[in-house]
Write a protein that holds these residues in place. Sequence first.
Motif: not given
Length: 512
Positions: A278-304
């Motif tokens: 949860e993120v809370k801020r003051k403001g009245d202007k609309e804008f675009t939020v960029n979200i970056r999620l890094e997965m936590n693989y157990l056991p560790e996975k790799f991209k081939l």
Amino acid sequence: MSMNNTNPQKNNTNPPNPNPHHLSSQFQLPQFSAAQAHAHAIAQAQLNAQAKVAAQAQANHAQFQAQLQAQGLALTNSPLFSGSGNTSAKRAPQKPLGRPPGVSNANAGSPMRTMELTPAARHKKKQKVSGKQLPDRVAAILPPSALYTQLLEFESRIDAAIIRKKIDIQEAVKDPPSVQKTLRIYVFNTFANQVQTIPQKPNAEPPSWTMKIIGRILEEGMDPEPQAGMMSKPNPLYPKFSSFFKRVGIQLDQKLYPDNHTILWDSSRTPTPHEGFEVKRKGDKEFTVNIRLEMNYLPEKFKLSSSLMEVLGIEVDTRTRVISAIWQYVKARKLQDADDPSYFNCDPPLLKVFGEEKVKFSMVSHKISSHLSPPPPIHLEHKMKLSGNSPAGNACYDVLVDVPLLVQKDLNALLANNEKTKEIEACDEAICTSIRKINEHRKRRAFFLGFSESPVEFIDALIESQGKDLKLLVGDANRNAEKESQADFYNQPWIEDAVIRYLNRRPARKST
């Protein structure tokens, strides 16, 4: 005078008998022979009765075996059960039961002649009945006891299987297996005190917004609406939402929030899992939020890499499964070197990956390291809306995650349950008590059976045996009372020295 002459004649006619016991034994010989004949007849009748019981036990055993086979169970033939109809399970030859010393062996063929005296008569230590095993001597008397022995063997196999399963359960609890499920990610925001929705009032709180990122594990066959999914409660049996991610980054508009436009959450710094962000801020202007999620693989996975992905058809996986997939590829196309099985030949697709015509299996893990990279993060965008319906935003994103099986709690409860174990132990203790009683009754039977066959000789042997035991207890096992009663015993060379030693050790008497 006549009376004096008569008495010596009686003495000459009937001299005193030095061995009255020997006379009584000679007097009892005819009666003893008759008793032996009678005992032999009784033994023959009991032998026939035992054969009949064995035949009945054989029939009961066959019926019992058929019932077990009908239920999918089977008992192996026990060596303790032997009969005319079961030649494959004959009893191993055993040493016949002991008899008291001095008893004739005229009726050795009769089973009623078998008996057992005290262990001291046979110079053997007493052997205790171990556990629930039925003594061999009892099994020889009771042929139906073979069914009990077979049940013990069957029980031992069941116990071994249960122990193996418990070990498997313990290993599963330590490293629980996982299954792939869909994690649905919801991103939405709420707003408050916005000018567009509420007219500006004096002393009113400034406009603000709150953005939330939550997730729910979807069950099989379920696809809820976004609004219903956001409002649903998480399943407490599944891991919390933040445990699926290693890092989460949120980028706000730098022009609107120049001081703190980047929010970063790292699992290594805050190991406590949460149900969302949860993120809370003051403001009245609309804008675009960029979200970056890094997965936590157990056991560790790799991209081939693209070349390795072309060979295996896998995009993201663990190193172990990638190596296993390469081995399956080599095996399916028969690329293993015939001269040296530790190598395999590379076809054109593998040649792009390894760059060599022949590769050693042990080097595969090292050579594919350059083709494995961390999986790319998940990028999401959310349009911050500060007007209209609240919460705003109905977008959702599905991601495949590994979820532990829900049976772990049940497995822990199964391992901690000791009620059945206590009940089984109580039954085992009752069985052991019964076996001890049976063994005691068998010893009594052997004692009275030996006494009934030849009372005189049995009592003589018993007294002799008990005398030897008594000598062993008092420590005088080497003394011979008969030799010590003769004068020649005291004429031996060592007597004089022994007397001197004895007198020297005696305490001196005080003179009066």
